[in-house]
Scaffold this motif. Sequence first.
Motif, PDB file in Angstrom:
ATOM      1  N   PHE A   1       0.819  -1.206   0.000  1.00  0.00           N
ATOM      2  CA  PHE A   1       0.000   0.000   0.000  1.00  0.00           C
ATOM      3  C   PHE A   1       0.859   1.265   0.000  1.00  0.00           C
ATOM      4  O   PHE A   1       0.455   2.292  -0.551  1.00  0.00           O
ATOM      5  N   ILE A   2       2.033   1.190   0.599  1.00  0.00           N
ATOM      6  CA  ILE A   2       2.964   2.318   0.519  1.00  0.00           C
ATOM      7  C   ILE A   2       3.357   2.553  -0.937  1.00  0.00           C
ATOM      8  O   ILE A   2       3.444   3.694  -1.397  1.00  0.00           O
ATOM      9  N   LYS A   3       3.580   1.473  -1.668  1.00  0.00           N
ATOM     10  CA  LYS A   3       3.909   1.593  -3.088  1.00  0.00           C
ATOM     11  C   LYS A   3       2.760   2.227  -3.874  1.00  0.00           C
ATOM     12  O   LYS A   3       2.983   3.025  -4.784  1.00  0.00           O
ATOM     13  N   ILE A   4       1.522   1.855  -3.536  1.00  0.00           N
ATOM     14  CA  ILE A   4       0.370   2.478  -4.180  1.00  0.00           C
ATOM     15  C   ILE A   4       0.359   3.970  -3.869  1.00  0.00           C
ATOM     16  O   ILE A   4       0.124   4.813  -4.747  1.00  0.00           O
ATOM     17  N   GLY A   5       0.623   4.308  -2.614  1.00  0.00           N
ATOM     18  CA  GLY A   5       0.660   5.713  -2.220  1.00  0.00           C
ATOM     19  C   GLY A   5       1.732   6.493  -2.942  1.00  0.00           C
ATOM     20  O   GLY A   5       1.518   7.642  -3.356  1.00  0.00           O
ATOM     21  N   GLN A   6       2.896   5.867  -3.123  1.00  0.00           N
ATOM     22  CA  GLN A   6       3.980   6.520  -3.859  1.00  0.00           C
ATOM     23  C   GLN A   6       3.574   6.799  -5.299  1.00  0.00           C
ATOM     24  O   GLN A   6       3.891   7.856  -5.856  1.00  0.00           O
ATOM     25  N   THR A   7       2.868   5.858  -5.893  1.00  0.00           N
ATOM     26  CA  THR A   7       2.389   6.042  -7.263  1.00  0.00           C
ATOM     27  C   THR A   7       1.347   7.150  -7.335  1.00  0.00           C
ATOM     28  O   THR A   7       1.411   8.037  -8.194  1.00  0.00           O
ATOM     29  N   LEU A   8       0.395   7.127  -6.404  1.00  0.00           N
ATOM     30  CA  LEU A   8      -0.660   8.140  -6.395  1.00  0.00           C
ATOM     31  C   LEU A   8      -0.114   9.540  -6.112  1.00  0.00           C
ATOM     32  O   LEU A   8      -0.697  10.529  -6.552  1.00  0.00           O
ATOM     33  N   SER A   9       1.007   9.617  -5.392  1.00  0.00           N
ATOM     34  CA  SER A   9       1.567  10.929  -5.035  1.00  0.00           C
ATOM     35  C   SER A   9       2.019  11.712  -6.267  1.00  0.00           C
ATOM     36  O   SER A   9       2.209  12.928  -6.206  1.00  0.00           O
ATOM     37  N   LEU A  10       2.187  11.007  -7.385  1.00  0.00           N
ATOM     38  CA  LEU A  10       2.625  11.656  -8.624  1.00  0.00           C
ATOM     39  C   LEU A  10       1.490  11.802  -9.631  1.00  0.00           C
ATOM     40  O   LEU A  10       1.703  12.313 -10.732  1.00  0.00           O
ATOM     41  N   ARG A  11       0.283  11.364  -9.256  1.00  0.00           N
ATOM     42  CA  ARG A  11      -0.859  11.378 -10.175  1.00  0.00           C
ATOM     43  C   ARG A  11      -1.747  12.589  -9.902  1.00  0.00           C
ATOM     44  O   ARG A  11      -2.812  12.487  -9.305  1.00  0.00           O
TER      45      ARG A  11
END
Length: 202
Positions: free
Chosen positions: A42-52
């Motif tokens: 979920f941290i990885k998902i958050g990292q991805t969303l932080s750039l979207r």
Amino acid sequence: MRFIKICLVASHHLLFYPITSLRSKTLGERLALAFEKLGISFIKIGQTLSLRYDILDEKDCIALQRLLDKANILPYETIRSIIESDYKMPINQVFKEFQRQPLGSASVSQVHKAVTFDGKVVAVKVKRPNVEQHLTSDIRIMKFFALLGMTCSRTLRKFQLYGVVVFFEAWIRQDIDFRLEAKNIKIFREQELSNSSEKYKV
């Protein structure tokens, strides 16, 4: 148990937050807190969303960007135990020197400075415990929710949410494959050396 934990964290941070201490926090802040509690996948998902910025408001993306460079530091005893388990010998027989304080700590791994017995200064990248097991469990649950969501929502069917989860799984599995990373680094180094020799060839 993992399924229940994900449901509880999601409910607390996304559904019932108006009646909790989270009521004054933005969506991005609540997501960041939830992802930190749920761990690597979920941290990885958050990292991805932080750039979207096309999906979330700017303030929410900025709130999630704390996940890009912040991770709980594993204690030295845990790092030592992992290394000794892998090498089947005490850490002082593996490295001449090993720095207890990490150079960096991320969601997947932690990096420490060390010196080998032949005097080379190296960066030792240690994978966090049980990463693969946690990932496999989380991806299975994500796929379940994706299929459920696509069944109930025409928008999610159009978005092909299940395919997004499958793509995410492939991406994160590459991220935690240190052998693939080492292979790519070796190829890059060989190419750089080759380009340098061509540059100075007479």
